[in-house]
Design an enzyme around this catalytic site. Structure first.
Site, PDB file in Angstrom:
ATOM      1  CG  ASP A  95      -2.381  -4.913   6.604  1.00  0.00           C
ATOM      2  OD1 ASP A  95      -2.300  -3.897   5.885  1.00  0.00           O
ATOM      3  OD2 ASP A  95      -2.534  -4.857   7.834  1.00  0.00           O
TER       4      ASP A  95
ATOM      5  CB  CYS B   3      -6.457   0.262   4.201  1.00  0.00           C
ATOM      6  SG  CYS B   3      -7.626   0.983   5.333  1.00  0.00           S
TER       7      CYS B   3
ATOM      8  CD  GLN C  28      -2.936   1.216   2.223  1.00  0.00           C
ATOM      9  OE1 GLN C  28      -3.216   0.164   2.795  1.00  0.00           O
ATOM     10  NE2 GLN C  28      -3.560   2.348   2.454  1.00  0.00           N
TER      11      GLN C  28
ATOM     12  CG  HIS D 249      -5.693  -1.394   9.152  1.00  0.00           C
ATOM     13  ND1 HIS D 249      -5.090  -0.581   8.226  1.00  0.00           N
ATOM     14  CD2 HIS D 249      -5.061  -2.591   9.064  1.00  0.00           C
ATOM     15  CE1 HIS D 249      -4.125  -1.255   7.617  1.00  0.00           C
ATOM     16  NE2 HIS D 249      -4.101  -2.480   8.104  1.00  0.00           N
TER      17      HIS D 249
END
Length: 250
Positions: free
Chosen positions: A200, A108, A102, A183
């Protein structure tokens, strides 16, 4: 409204998006705009333990996206875990999973979506010559930094995201750099080895969370245990978790 935690320094983000609401209708609209077939959609998972509520979720569940406010407990755990983990350097169209670093702040939710639809059997539902198929064709042979640039530089991705990010039940912030401390983490099943992976974009790479049986999906016991791990770590101090599953459309 959900967006990035402060797990990595702001300087590692190279651009910013308005955060995406944690809403299965919003998520579903975006994946269809990007080229995923209307045969798939996102749906809320309302319980990890109530069999009647779980029965309302169509199966198989191809991916899970967990949304939660970042806490000091979570960030302490991540810092210790990441310190022992090497940076991921995969650059192939035949990796166990496809992972995106990211580099877009407040996006996100987008990375959770990309991880969900670009892995496992979900990838079979991406239309040829769509925004997503083009991004995968350009990016999967590249190392993580260059792959991240492909996402950053995609005008088609940004345009589709911008339209959908204005929708939902809450008013989006006007400033894409505004901190809204939630998140997203995605969990998928590898198409190659039947292992569960935690994906992630704020971490150093994909995390192998162990194998499940070939006939089990993400709402089987193995997948649910991963979600419980995140919830239980808070010892009841953080109840604002929500969970969506990528499932067959009704």
């Amino acid at each position: 409204m959900a967006t990035d935690s402060q797990l990595i320094p702001q300087k590692q983000y190279r651009k910013s998006f308005i955060p995406l609401e944690s809403n299965p209708d919003v998520f579903t609209e975006l994946i269809h705009e990007l080229g995923v077939s209307s045969t798939l959609c996102f749906q809320d998972v309302l319980s990890l333990d109530d069999e009647e509520l779980l029965a309302f979720v169509p199966r198989p569940a191809l991916a899970l996206v967990l949304v939660f406010p970042s806490s000091s407990t979570y960030e302490t755990h991540v810092a210790a875990d990441e310190a022992a983990r090497p940076d991921y350097t995969g650059s192939s169209d035949d990796e166990d999973v496809n992972w995106f670093k990211q580099t877009i702040y407040n996006a996100c939710g987008l990375y959770g979506i990309l991880h969900a639809v670009c892995n496992g059997k979900a990838r079979e539902h991406i239309a040829l010559n769509s925004t997503l198929s083009d991004l995968l064709a350009k990016g999967l042979l590249l190392e993580p930094e260059a792959r991240a640039r492909v996402l950053e530089d995609s005008a088609e991705l940004e345009s589709a995201y911008r339209v959908v990010a204005q929708k939902g039940d809450t008013e989006p912030p006007e400033n894409p750099e505004e901190v809204v401390d939630f998140h997203y983490v995605c969990f998928v099943k590898s198409h190659k080895n039947n292992h569960l992976y935690e994906l992630d974009g704020d971490k150093k790479g994909p995390i192998d969370r162990g194998a499940i049986d070939e006939d089990q999906d993400m709402l089987s016991q193995g997948g649910l245990e991963l979600i419980r791990e995140f919830v239980d770590r808070e010892n009841g101090g953080n109840i604002n978790f929500s969970l969506m599953a990528l499932v067959p459309a009704g």
